[in-house]
Structure formats: C-alpha cells, structure tokens
Motif scaffolding. Sequence first.
Motif, short mmCIF file in Angstrom:
data_model
loop_
_atom_site.label_atom_id
_atom_site.label_comp_id
_atom_site.label_asym_id
_atom_site.label_seq_id
_atom_site.Cartn_x
_atom_site.Cartn_y
_atom_site.Cartn_z
N THR A 143 0.69 -1.02 -0.01
CA THR A 143 0.07 0.16 0.07
C THR A 143 0.67 1.24 -0.01
OG1 THR A 143 -1.52 -1.07 1.20
CG2 THR A 143 -1.86 1.24 1.34
N GLU A 194 -2.93 -0.27 -10.88
CA GLU A 194 -2.62 -0.67 -9.35
C GLU A 194 -3.32 -2.23 -9.16
OE1 GLU A 194 0.65 -0.99 -7.02
OE2 GLU A 194 0.29 0.66 -8.19
N TYR A 195 -4.51 -1.90 -9.33
CA TYR A 195 -5.64 -3.08 -8.92
C TYR A 195 -5.00 -4.36 -9.87
CZ TYR A 195 -9.56 -6.04 -8.16
OH TYR A 195 -10.40 -7.07 -7.83
N ARG A 199 -3.36 -7.63 -8.13
CA ARG A 199 -4.02 -8.92 -8.49
C ARG A 199 -3.28 -10.11 -9.20
NH1 ARG A 199 -7.21 -10.87 -5.16
NH2 ARG A 199 -7.94 -12.33 -6.86
N THR A 279 -3.40 -5.68 -0.58
CA THR A 279 -4.41 -6.22 -1.40
C THR A 279 -4.72 -5.50 -2.54
OG1 THR A 279 -5.92 -4.93 -0.27
CG2 THR A 279 -5.41 -7.13 0.89
N GLY A 280 -5.19 -5.95 -3.68
CA GLY A 280 -5.39 -5.18 -4.98
C GLY A 280 -6.51 -3.96 -4.44
N LEU A 281 -7.66 -4.07 -3.83
CA LEU A 281 -8.09 -3.02 -3.62
C LEU A 281 -8.05 -1.91 -2.95
CD1 LEU A 281 -11.16 -1.75 -4.15
CD2 LEU A 281 -11.94 -3.00 -2.01
N ALA A 284 -5.18 0.02 -4.98
CA ALA A 284 -5.92 0.84 -6.00
C ALA A 284 -6.46 2.08 -5.22
CB ALA A 284 -7.08 0.11 -6.73
#
Length: 368
Positions: A143, A194-195, A199, A279-281, A284
């Motif tokens: 992050t 980025e997501y 992922r 994490t992807g979310l 993002a």
Amino acid sequence: MTQTNTPVPQGSPADRARWRRYLADERAEAVVYRELAARRTGEEREILLALAAAEGRHEAHWLTLLGGDESGVPRADLRTRMLGWFARRFGSIFVLALAQQAEGRSPYGSDPDATPAMAADERIHGEVVRGLAARGRRSLAGTFRAAVFGANDGLVSNLALVLGIGATGVPASVVLFTGIAGLLAGALSMGAGEYVSVRSQRELLEASAPDPTAREALIDLDIDANELALVYRARGMEDAEAQEQAAKLVARVQAAGALSGAPTDALGVGADDDEAIGTGLAAAISSFLFFASGALIPVLPWIFGMSGLSATILAAVLVSIALLATGATVGVLSGAPPMRRALRQLAIGLGAAAVTYVLGLAFGTTIG
C-alpha cells in the motif's frame, strides 16, 4: 585512614566535553527504546528493552571516565531529541527507521575512548533495529508503494501537463480544465493499473503455492519409498536436506495416524509474500487518492484565479516542496539518507516538467 572508591576524572577538558555529549546521547537513545517498548508487547517489547539496557552499559562507561561527575552534561543532539519526541507520540515504523540511521552514525568505531565492544554493540544494534523496522516495512510495503508512487506521479505528470499547456499561451481556463482532466484521467488509470498489478502478483503466487489438498496423501505414503522429497527439491532444497525433511514429515504423520500431524504449510518452502504485496483494492484506492492529491497541487494556482508566469512559478514551488517531502519520507522508511532521496526526487520531477515547458514554449511560438 578510610579509602574511597570514587572514580577519578580523566582526560583533557575537550575529552570530557566529548564524553558528556556521548553520555547525553546514550541516555536519550535509551529513553527512545523504552518509549517504543511501552507501545509494544511480547517479543518486540523485550528486544527494545534489551537495547535500552545496552545503552545503559555505554552510559556507565562514559560516566566512569567522567569520575561520576554529571555536572555540565548537555542536552542530547537535536536528532536524538526529535527521535524521542516521535517515539512518545507515534511509536511507528518511522521512528524505527530513524533509529536505524542513528545507530549507523555511531562514532565509536573511530573514537579512542570507546571500547571495541561498544563499537561492535552499535553495529549489532543497527541490525536489530533494522530487523524490527523490516516487520513494519513488510506490513505496509504494498500500500505504501502505491501511495508514494501515486503521489509522485500525480505531482510530476500534472505539473508537466499544465506547464506545457500554459507555455503555449492558451487562456488560463484552458490550463485549469486541462489540469483537472489530467488529474481525473491519471488517478483512474493509476488506480485501475495498480489493482490489476497487485491482483496479477497474487494470482502468480497462488499458482506457485502448494495445493492444500495434497496434504491428504501424506497419511498413505510409503515411509520407505515416496516422492515427497522431490517436492522439496523442486522448491529449492538440497537433496540431502529434502530427503531428511520428507522422512521426518511422513514419520510424524503416520505416527499420529491423522493429518493433524502435518502443518498447514507442510509442502511449502519459503515465506509468504502476500503481506508485502498488499491487497488489490487497498493498493488501487491508495494509488487513486494519492495520485489525485498530488495532481491537485500544480493546478491550485489556476483554481484560485492566477495565470501566466506567476501561476507557473507558484505551481513549480508547491510541487518542489511536495517532491522534497515524498522523497524524504521514502528515504526515512528505507533507511537511506532522506535529504539525498529528497533532492533526487526533486531533480527528476522538475527535470521532466522543464522539458515539457520548453516544448510548450516552442509549440506556442510556432503556432503564434
């Protein structure tokens, strides 16, 4: 006649002044570690308290050389006092990263009055703090990477965009709406990219991770002839070590008579990188917000009605301050000199903006 064991002061006035500075710094560093320990539990707390105790041994060395005379001991240096202030209020990865740098700057290696053991202690302390800081860096790596890169990209790309457009001589309203369009387009692109990136990394790791259902076969393996060692060899173990690991695991599982004897990661080798990736979310959202916040800064002069050269200069100044801040932050967290990272970030950002500004001037002259 009764004899006393009071130490006799040693050294010249310059020596004693230096020892007093060291004494003050050792006391301040011990306070920093105790403040950090107060915000932690378990093993980390014990490690930090042990570091504080080691600083106490160094303090005792300088106090002995001073003959127990604590008069004239100055305040600790500004860096150490700031470190203590941060430790009392935050106790975060930033403080550990700063403490790592402080340990690396120890003068004991070249000071004739410091013992070799003290110099060695300081080097080992740096590695201990590096290990503690690595835990925090690992937890925020994914992050934080997205946030810093997002803010930096927003600053540089939108500054370059508005300066390049503004240099062509178009009205201020055109520059403003171009900057806002660049902000939205860039933030959405960064967030989506980025997501997908995070992922994809997770999916690659999942594809390489051991199949948890394969553990079901462990109970039925022939203890003398099986291919379990090949699993470990395929994941990087040497042949002898793989054979030993496989034999121990099969024997343990069969002795237990159930799968409870096998750990969850029985077929895996190496650490899990999921925590470092993030994490992807989260990546993002972080990337979107920080790109947008960075991209907003160079547009501020036009938002408040400025135009022309004054708006251009103010935008460059605001972005320069932000680039210095992001560069210094990355430097602190990575354990590198923050000023060097800050100046590098500034040079790259302003260099890119200068190129587009010159091109804008050229296009404006051609069109005119």
